[in-house]
Design a protein around this motif. Structure first.
Motif, PDB file in Angstrom:
ATOM      1  N   PHE A 170      25.632  -7.603  25.700  1.00 52.72           N
ATOM      2  CA  PHE A 170      24.758  -6.781  24.856  1.00 52.72           C
ATOM      3  C   PHE A 170      25.100  -5.300  25.010  1.00 52.72           C
ATOM      4  O   PHE A 170      25.179  -4.558  24.033  1.00 52.72           O
ATOM      5  CB  PHE A 170      23.303  -7.023  25.243  1.00 52.72           C
ATOM      6  N   GLY A 171      25.314  -4.861  26.263  1.00 48.99           N
ATOM      7  CA  GLY A 171      25.655  -3.464  26.506  1.00 48.99           C
ATOM      8  C   GLY A 171      26.913  -3.053  25.776  1.00 48.99           C
ATOM      9  O   GLY A 171      26.989  -1.976  25.176  1.00 48.99           O
ATOM     10  N   ALA A 172      27.931  -3.931  25.808  1.00 43.79           N
ATOM     11  CA  ALA A 172      29.177  -3.618  25.102  1.00 43.79           C
ATOM     12  C   ALA A 172      28.933  -3.485  23.605  1.00 43.79           C
ATOM     13  O   ALA A 172      29.554  -2.653  22.934  1.00 43.79           O
ATOM     14  CB  ALA A 172      30.208  -4.706  25.378  1.00 43.79           C
ATOM     15  N   ARG A 189      34.359   3.515  27.916  1.00 40.33           N
ATOM     16  CA  ARG A 189      33.648   4.294  26.901  1.00 40.33           C
ATOM     17  C   ARG A 189      32.144   4.024  26.907  1.00 40.33           C
ATOM     18  O   ARG A 189      31.381   4.727  26.287  1.00 40.33           O
ATOM     19  CB  ARG A 189      34.202   3.961  25.505  1.00 40.33           C
ATOM     20  N   LEU A 190      31.702   2.970  27.580  1.00 42.41           N
ATOM     21  CA  LEU A 190      30.285   2.628  27.597  1.00 42.41           C
ATOM     22  C   LEU A 190      29.502   3.692  28.359  1.00 42.41           C
ATOM     23  O   LEU A 190      29.924   4.163  29.400  1.00 42.41           O
ATOM     24  CB  LEU A 190      30.079   1.251  28.245  1.00 42.41           C
ATOM     25  N   SER A 214      26.959   5.572  30.707  1.00 40.97           N
ATOM     26  CA  SER A 214      26.362   5.337  32.019  1.00 40.97           C
ATOM     27  C   SER A 214      25.283   6.387  32.251  1.00 40.97           C
ATOM     28  O   SER A 214      25.025   7.238  31.404  1.00 40.97           O
ATOM     29  CB  SER A 214      27.436   5.456  33.105  1.00 40.97           C
ATOM     30  N   GLU A 215      24.643   6.344  33.427  1.00 39.23           N
ATOM     31  CA  GLU A 215      23.604   7.319  33.746  1.00 39.23           C
ATOM     32  C   GLU A 215      24.150   8.740  33.743  1.00 39.23           C
ATOM     33  O   GLU A 215      23.434   9.686  33.419  1.00 39.23           O
ATOM     34  CB  GLU A 215      22.987   7.002  35.103  1.00 39.23           C
ATOM     35  N   ALA A 216      25.419   8.884  34.105  1.00 41.35           N
ATOM     36  CA  ALA A 216      26.019  10.217  34.132  1.00 41.35           C
ATOM     37  C   ALA A 216      26.084  10.821  32.727  1.00 41.35           C
ATOM     38  O   ALA A 216      26.075  12.040  32.561  1.00 41.35           O
ATOM     39  CB  ALA A 216      27.420  10.155  34.730  1.00 41.35           C
ATOM     40  N   ASP A 217      26.130   9.953  31.716  1.00 40.14           N
ATOM     41  CA  ASP A 217      26.186  10.436  30.335  1.00 40.14           C
ATOM     42  C   ASP A 217      24.814  10.830  29.811  1.00 40.14           C
ATOM     43  O   ASP A 217      24.697  11.537  28.825  1.00 40.14           O
ATOM     44  CB  ASP A 217      26.766   9.354  29.405  1.00 40.14           C
ATOM     45  N   GLU A 218      23.761  10.343  30.471  1.00 37.21           N
ATOM     46  CA  GLU A 218      22.409  10.572  29.974  1.00 37.21           C
ATOM     47  C   GLU A 218      21.478  11.020  31.097  1.00 37.21           C
ATOM     48  O   GLU A 218      20.523  10.329  31.459  1.00 37.21           O
ATOM     49  CB  GLU A 218      21.869   9.301  29.312  1.00 37.21           C
ATOM     50  N   PRO A 219      21.729  12.191  31.675  1.00 39.43           N
ATOM     51  CA  PRO A 219      20.829  12.678  32.721  1.00 39.43           C
ATOM     52  C   PRO A 219      19.485  13.072  32.134  1.00 39.43           C
ATOM     53  O   PRO A 219      19.382  13.453  30.974  1.00 39.43           O
ATOM     54  CB  PRO A 219      21.576  13.907  33.275  1.00 39.43           C
TER      55      PRO A 219
END
Length: 291
Positions: free
Chosen positions: A53-55, A9-10, A12-17
């Protein structure tokens, strides 16, 4: 839920182009690098590894490293979440304003800064309604048909940037604003009839402001110096000026006195050939009545 399920669910770059930093935007690069450095220092001071931290903030480890390294522009919610997780007391959240500006294209930011300082602005438009005059719905309709297509994120970004420029109408003392619009730009029903009518109503509203002169260049008027493209001239309180025309000097802004005189001559001739302000507003009212 399992740890693997959580990781999937974290973001990634694919989620935020489209959240990369423009390498030619020196100010933007500096802002994002500074924010990234602060995020990293506070994370390390809190004794948190990047993955941990990312989690906590909902981002993948790789994206955390890229944001901290100044390679990616953090979203507002990332800064808010980081502020809370790291106990920064609002200092990280306070960076959102500068970071938001980095999301605006550099040329739009530069234009907005010049418009915010100008005491006089004169614009001739032949293709579409000028950005300072557009309603949000009209602007959105234009951006939605842009090629190559904007992502939804980028569409919202450029729309917000365009609307932010309209703060020029709220300045005090008010600048002197002059617009000349080709009649064809007023007849094109961008966004459909309702959006088009709202745009015409907005033009009437702005055209009646005391510091604004709005003129229409009638299609029946024949040839004039603006047919090669848009012209814009901005003058500042210190006596300097900047001009730009799509049909001259490669479309780049110029402060060269000789080139400015030529642009001012062209714009002055256009204004002289256009309908007077009263007749221009009457034409817009007529178009509204025909719909």
């Amino acid at each position: 839920m399992s740890v693997d399920g959580e990781v999937r669910r974290l973001k990634s770059e694919a989620d935020e182009p489209g959240w990369e930093v423009d390498p030619d935007d020196d100010w933007g690069v500096a802002v994002v690098a500074t924010v990234g450095r602060q995020l990293k220092l506070r994370r390390e001071a809190a004794g948190m590894r990047a993955a941990e931290f990312g989690a906590a903030v909902g981002y993948g480890e790789d994206l955390v490293y890229k944001i901290e390294g100044g390679k990616r522009i953090p979203r507002a919610e990332y800064l808010d979440n980081a502020d809370e997780v790291l106990g920064a007391g609002g200092l990280l959240s306070a960076m959102k304003e500068d970071v938001a500006k980095v999301r605006y294209p550099k040329k739009v930011r530069d234009l907005a800064q010049m418009e915010a300082k100008a005491v006089e602005i004169g614009v001739y438009e032949c293709i579409s309604v000028n950005g300072l005059l557009q309603t949000p719905e009209h602007a959105r309709a234009l951006f939605e048909v842009w090629q190559p297509a904007y992502s939804q994120d980028d569409l919202e970004r450029v729309l917000a940037a365009r609307m932010a420029r309209q703060s020029v109408f709220e300045r005090s003392p008010a600048p002197s604003l002059s617009f000349v619009q080709e009649e064809a730009t007023l007849r094109r029903r961008v966004g459909g009839t309702m959006v088009w009518r709202q745009q015409l109503e907005r033009l009437l509203e702005v055209g009646r402001l005391r510091n604004v002169t709005l003129q229409v260049m009638p299609t029946s008027g024949g040839a004039h110096p603006g047919l090669s493209g848009r012209i814009e001239v901005l003058k500042f309180a210190d006596g300097t000026a900047v001009g730009r025309s799509e049909g001259a000097y490669n479309g780049r802004p110029t402060s060269d006195l000789k080139q400015l005189r030529i642009l001012e001559l062209r714009y002055g001739t256009i204004r002289a050939q256009a309908l007077p302000p009263g007749e221009s507003l009457a034409l817009i009212e007529q178009l509204l009545g025909e719909s």
